[in-house]
Design a protein around this motif. Structure first.
Motif, short mmCIF file in Angstrom:
data_model
loop_
_atom_site.label_atom_id
_atom_site.label_comp_id
_atom_site.label_asym_id
_atom_site.label_seq_id
_atom_site.Cartn_x
_atom_site.Cartn_y
_atom_site.Cartn_z
N PHE A 215 -0.31 10.69 -2.16
CA PHE A 215 -1.57 10.12 -1.68
C PHE A 215 -2.57 11.16 -1.19
O PHE A 215 -3.75 10.86 -1.06
CB PHE A 215 -1.29 9.13 -0.55
CG PHE A 215 -0.46 7.96 -0.99
CD1 PHE A 215 -0.98 7.00 -1.82
CD2 PHE A 215 0.85 7.83 -0.58
CE1 PHE A 215 -0.22 5.92 -2.23
CE2 PHE A 215 1.62 6.76 -0.98
CZ PHE A 215 1.08 5.81 -1.81
N GLY A 216 -2.14 12.33 -0.86
CA GLY A 216 -3.04 13.35 -0.34
C GLY A 216 -3.29 13.14 1.15
O GLY A 216 -3.08 12.06 1.70
N GLY A 217 -3.73 14.19 1.81
CA GLY A 217 -3.93 14.15 3.25
C GLY A 217 -5.04 13.23 3.71
O GLY A 217 -4.99 12.69 4.80
N ARG A 218 -6.04 13.02 2.88
CA ARG A 218 -7.19 12.20 3.29
C ARG A 218 -6.89 10.71 3.17
O ARG A 218 -7.45 9.90 3.90
CB ARG A 218 -8.39 12.51 2.43
CG ARG A 218 -8.91 13.91 2.63
CD ARG A 218 -10.10 14.18 1.77
NE ARG A 218 -10.52 15.57 1.91
CZ ARG A 218 -11.34 16.17 1.10
NH1 ARG A 218 -11.83 15.52 0.06
NH2 ARG A 218 -11.66 17.43 1.30
N LYS A 219 -6.04 10.33 2.26
CA LYS A 219 -5.79 8.91 2.00
C LYS A 219 -4.76 8.31 2.96
O LYS A 219 -4.80 7.11 3.23
CB LYS A 219 -5.29 8.76 0.55
CG LYS A 219 -5.28 7.38 0.05
CD LYS A 219 -6.67 6.86 -0.17
CE LYS A 219 -6.63 5.52 -0.85
NZ LYS A 219 -7.93 4.91 -0.92
N ILE A 220 -3.87 9.11 3.51
CA ILE A 220 -2.80 8.59 4.37
C ILE A 220 -3.33 7.90 5.62
O ILE A 220 -2.87 6.80 5.96
CB ILE A 220 -1.77 9.69 4.69
CG1 ILE A 220 -1.02 10.04 3.41
CG2 ILE A 220 -0.80 9.25 5.78
CD1 ILE A 220 -0.05 11.16 3.55
N GLU B 92 -6.08 6.27 6.02
CA GLU B 92 -6.62 4.98 5.58
C GLU B 92 -5.49 4.00 5.31
O GLU B 92 -5.59 2.82 5.67
CB GLU B 92 -7.44 5.16 4.31
CG GLU B 92 -8.71 5.96 4.50
CD GLU B 92 -9.44 6.18 3.19
OE1 GLU B 92 -9.27 5.37 2.27
OE2 GLU B 92 -10.19 7.18 3.10
N LEU B 93 -4.41 4.47 4.68
CA LEU B 93 -3.28 3.59 4.41
C LEU B 93 -2.63 3.11 5.70
O LEU B 93 -2.27 1.94 5.83
CB LEU B 93 -2.23 4.33 3.56
CG LEU B 93 -2.63 4.64 2.13
CD1 LEU B 93 -1.60 5.56 1.48
CD2 LEU B 93 -2.76 3.37 1.33
N MET B 94 -2.49 3.99 6.68
CA MET B 94 -1.88 3.62 7.95
C MET B 94 -2.76 2.64 8.72
O MET B 94 -2.25 1.71 9.35
CB MET B 94 -1.60 4.86 8.81
CG MET B 94 -0.55 5.79 8.24
SD MET B 94 1.03 4.98 8.02
CE MET B 94 1.20 4.99 6.26
N ARG B 95 -4.09 2.82 8.67
CA ARG B 95 -5.00 1.87 9.31
C ARG B 95 -4.87 0.50 8.67
O ARG B 95 -4.85 -0.53 9.35
CB ARG B 95 -6.44 2.35 9.22
CG ARG B 95 -6.84 3.21 10.37
CD ARG B 95 -8.35 3.50 10.34
NE ARG B 95 -8.52 4.94 10.50
CZ ARG B 95 -8.88 5.79 9.56
NH1 ARG B 95 -9.19 5.36 8.36
NH2 ARG B 95 -8.97 7.07 9.81
N GLY B 96 -4.81 0.46 7.36
CA GLY B 96 -4.66 -0.80 6.65
C GLY B 96 -3.34 -1.48 6.98
O GLY B 96 -3.28 -2.70 7.19
N LEU B 97 -2.28 -0.70 7.06
CA LEU B 97 -0.97 -1.25 7.42
C LEU B 97 -0.99 -1.79 8.84
O LEU B 97 -0.50 -2.89 9.11
CB LEU B 97 0.10 -0.16 7.28
CG LEU B 97 1.52 -0.57 7.60
CD1 LEU B 97 2.00 -1.64 6.63
CD2 LEU B 97 2.43 0.64 7.55
#
Length: 63
Positions: free
Chosen positions: A27-32, A34-39
């Motif tokens: 996912f790359g450092g920038r996308k993680i 965002e994924l955690m916020r969504g989760l």
């Protein structure tokens, strides 16, 4: 119960490091973040919905 103890005993620091490295590669450092916020927001919405369902009167649940 014994299988749970075996599973929990297999996860250690090397496995956690490997999982983190794979996530970074996928996912790359920038996308993680965002994924955690969504989760996190998804879990929060689920908890709120379950609390609202428990607070509803019984007559509303039957309809």
């Amino acid at each position: 119960m014994m299988s749970l103890n075996i599973f929990l005993g297999m996860i250690g620091a090397p496995q956690i490091i490997l999982i983190v490295v794979v996530l970074l590669l996928l996912f790359g450092g920038r996308k993680i973040p965002e994924l955690m916020r969504g989760l996190g927001s998804g879990i929060k919405e689920f908890k709120n919905a379950s609390k609202e369902d428990e607070a509803a009167p019984e007559s509303d649940k039957k309809q």
